[in-house]
Enzyme design. Structure first.
Site, PDB file in Angstrom:
ATOM      1  N   ASN A  13     -10.909 -10.941   0.871  1.00  0.00           N
ATOM      2  CA  ASN A  13     -11.531  -9.645   0.598  1.00  0.00           C
ATOM      3  C   ASN A  13     -12.061  -9.592  -0.822  1.00  0.00           C
ATOM      4  O   ASN A  13     -11.668 -10.403  -1.669  1.00  0.00           O
ATOM      5  CB  ASN A  13     -10.508  -8.506   0.708  1.00  0.00           C
ATOM      6  CG  ASN A  13     -10.132  -8.172   2.137  1.00  0.00           C
ATOM      7  OD1 ASN A  13     -10.847  -8.486   3.080  1.00  0.00           O
ATOM      8  ND2 ASN A  13      -8.988  -7.537   2.291  1.00  0.00           N
ATOM      9  N   VAL A  14     -12.883  -8.584  -1.048  1.00  0.00           N
ATOM     10  CA  VAL A  14     -13.136  -8.131  -2.404  1.00  0.00           C
ATOM     11  C   VAL A  14     -12.388  -6.809  -2.562  1.00  0.00           C
ATOM     12  O   VAL A  14     -12.438  -5.957  -1.676  1.00  0.00           O
ATOM     13  CB  VAL A  14     -14.646  -7.950  -2.655  1.00  0.00           C
ATOM     14  CG1 VAL A  14     -14.901  -7.107  -3.901  1.00  0.00           C
ATOM     15  CG2 VAL A  14     -15.303  -9.312  -2.793  1.00  0.00           C
ATOM     16  N   GLY A  43      -4.548 -13.204   2.654  1.00  0.00           N
ATOM     17  CA  GLY A  43      -4.669 -14.645   2.877  1.00  0.00           C
ATOM     18  C   GLY A  43      -5.093 -15.368   1.608  1.00  0.00           C
ATOM     19  O   GLY A  43      -4.466 -16.349   1.182  1.00  0.00           O
ATOM     20  N   LEU A 232      12.598  -7.187  -1.283  1.00  0.00           N
ATOM     21  CA  LEU A 232      13.076  -5.842  -1.614  1.00  0.00           C
ATOM     22  C   LEU A 232      12.534  -5.366  -2.953  1.00  0.00           C
ATOM     23  O   LEU A 232      13.200  -4.616  -3.663  1.00  0.00           O
ATOM     24  CB  LEU A 232      14.615  -5.859  -1.644  1.00  0.00           C
ATOM     25  CG  LEU A 232      15.304  -6.240  -0.322  1.00  0.00           C
ATOM     26  CD1 LEU A 232      16.756  -6.623  -0.561  1.00  0.00           C
ATOM     27  CD2 LEU A 232      15.209  -5.094   0.675  1.00  0.00           C
ATOM     28  N   GLY A 233      11.327  -5.804  -3.313  1.00  0.00           N
ATOM     29  CA  GLY A 233      10.731  -5.363  -4.565  1.00  0.00           C
ATOM     30  C   GLY A 233      11.611  -5.709  -5.751  1.00  0.00           C
ATOM     31  O   GLY A 233      12.080  -6.848  -5.885  1.00  0.00           O
ATOM     32  N   THR A 269       0.832  -5.136  -7.929  1.00  0.00           N
ATOM     33  CA  THR A 269      -0.167  -5.460  -6.901  1.00  0.00           C
ATOM     34  C   THR A 269      -0.145  -6.956  -6.597  1.00  0.00           C
ATOM     35  O   THR A 269      -0.236  -7.771  -7.507  1.00  0.00           O
ATOM     36  CB  THR A 269      -1.588  -5.078  -7.376  1.00  0.00           C
ATOM     37  OG1 THR A 269      -1.573  -3.734  -7.811  1.00  0.00           O
ATOM     38  CG2 THR A 269      -2.602  -5.238  -6.253  1.00  0.00           C
ATOM     39  N   GLY A 272       4.035  -9.397  -3.455  1.00  0.00           N
ATOM     40  CA  GLY A 272       4.507  -9.947  -2.181  1.00  0.00           C
ATOM     41  C   GLY A 272       3.731 -11.209  -1.813  1.00  0.00           C
ATOM     42  O   GLY A 272       4.303 -12.198  -1.351  1.00  0.00           O
ATOM     43  N   ASP A 273       2.427 -11.186  -2.025  1.00  0.00           N
ATOM     44  CA  ASP A 273       1.601 -12.365  -1.728  1.00  0.00           C
ATOM     45  C   ASP A 273       1.928 -13.523  -2.674  1.00  0.00           C
ATOM     46  O   ASP A 273       1.927 -14.687  -2.257  1.00  0.00           O
ATOM     47  CB  ASP A 273       0.113 -12.016  -1.841  1.00  0.00           C
ATOM     48  CG  ASP A 273      -0.323 -10.995  -0.783  1.00  0.00           C
ATOM     49  OD1 ASP A 273       0.328 -10.931   0.274  1.00  0.00           O
ATOM     50  OD2 ASP A 273      -1.298 -10.274  -1.036  1.00  0.00           O
TER      51      ASP A 273
END
Ligand code: ADP
Ligand code: NA
Length: 315
Positions: A13-14, A43, A232-233, A269, A272-273
């Site tokens: 994405n952008v 991704g 869990l952050g 931001t 998680g990735d």
């Protein structure tokens, strides 16, 4: 069989980031700040993280034939991620419009664009690549049929599938159960559980917030999932799997609790990735699940100390 490569089949994405005092009401026009475009998509984020964590990475996906395509691919290209399996299709590149209000509350709109083209037929074109994949990484931002086709192809060749069902989607239970690991946050864990236990209507609520994390992990394992990483952050992660691999801290069938890095948080931001990409890289390098999750925790911890998603991933 497999080279030690990581293949990510997923979204590109952008991200268009806007700042506002408050979110607009229907019919209202507000002036926003920002407007910068940066590369994103779960991704692509995970592919870049895996590459920066040391893996040889191939990305399978699609961008549009618009100028956004180069923005979406920019950092991956700089980092030498193999993009030969990224198709260019007519129409727009995937776009996420992220609006951040003064109170920190986000509102996000996603246009799938070219990501919708990553279906079973598109994935089948890369059967050779999937057959020599050590670790395949999948998320939920491409069509369900593409995810399932990729998972089946990698599994048939003896590859390991790291599955992050986010955003939550309905998937073949066999694909969910074969994940090694299934990487979920509490919300996703509850939604997957509903599906595997057959109670799901497809529409998931915010269940999970009130369940003990250890209990969620145990329930997923009881429902047949091979191994689980619950993130869990700021509270870290819980890892559980069968007789965790040699080289791990533990070889018993007991969940390991991994505390998050103690850091000055700037922007979570894409954390998680970051975690998932780094986890895949360390698994592909032959590390056990617990050890790989510890390293992924350190990597994700560094990513929250800098602004942005991809641009914050450490080298
Ligand atoms: P998601 O955004 O997918 O819900 P999480 O918020 O669980 O993912 O974050 C994934 C991982 O990133 C965590 O397991 C942790 O290692 C790291 N992380 C996230 N937030 C923080 C934080 N505030 N401090 C340190 N590490 C963090
Ligand atoms: Na960040």
């Amino acid at each position: 069989m497999s080279d030690e490569i990581v293949v990510v089949v997923g979204s590109l994405n952008v991200d268009l980031a806007l700042t506002v005092d408050r979110h607009p009401s229907p019919g209202e026009t507000l002036i926003a700040g920002g407007g910068g475009r940066s590369p994103g998509g779960k991704g692509a984020n995970q592919a870049l993280a895996a590459s920066r964590a040391g893996a040889a990475v191939h990305m399978v996906g699609a961008v549009g034939d618009d100028p956004d395509a180069e923005v979406a691919l920019g950092l991956l290209r700089e980092d030498s991620v193999d993009l030969s399996a990224v198709a260019v299709v007519p129409g727009p590149t995937g776009l996420a419009v992220v609006t951040v209000a003064a109170d920190g509350e986000n509102a996000i709109l996603v246009v799938p664009g070219a990501n919708a083209a990553v279906d079973a037929a598109a994935v089948d074109r890369y059967a050779d690549l999937l057959a020599r994949t050590a670790v395949l990484v999948l998320q939920g931002e491409i069509p369900r049929e593409g995810i399932e086709a990729a998972a089946r192809a990698a599994r048939a060749a003896g590859g390991r599938v790291v599955l992050n069902p986010a955003p939550v989607l309905t998937l073949d239970p066999a694909v969910m159960r074969a994940a090694d690991p299934l990487v979920v946050n509490e919300h996703e864990a509850a939604a997957v559980l509903e599906q595997l236990q057959g109670a799901g209507t497809g529409a998931t609520t915010d269940a999970g917030g009130d369940r003990d994390p250890q209990e969620l992990v145990a329930a997923l394992r009881d429902a047949g999932v091979r191994s689980v990483v619950l993130t869990l952050g700021a509270r870290g992660a819980i890892v559980a799997g069968p007789a965790l691999d040699a080289g791990d801290r533990t070889e018993v069938d007991e969940p390991a609790v991994i505390p998050a890095a103690q850091v000055e948080v700037v922007d979570t931001t894409g954390a998680g990735d970051a975690f998932i990409g780094a986890l895949a890289a360390h698994l592909a390098a032959g590390e056990g699940l617990v050890r790989a999750a510890e390293r992924a925790t350190a990597f994700a911890g560094r990513s929250v100390t800098a602004r942005g998603a991809q641009s914050s991933y450490p080298r």
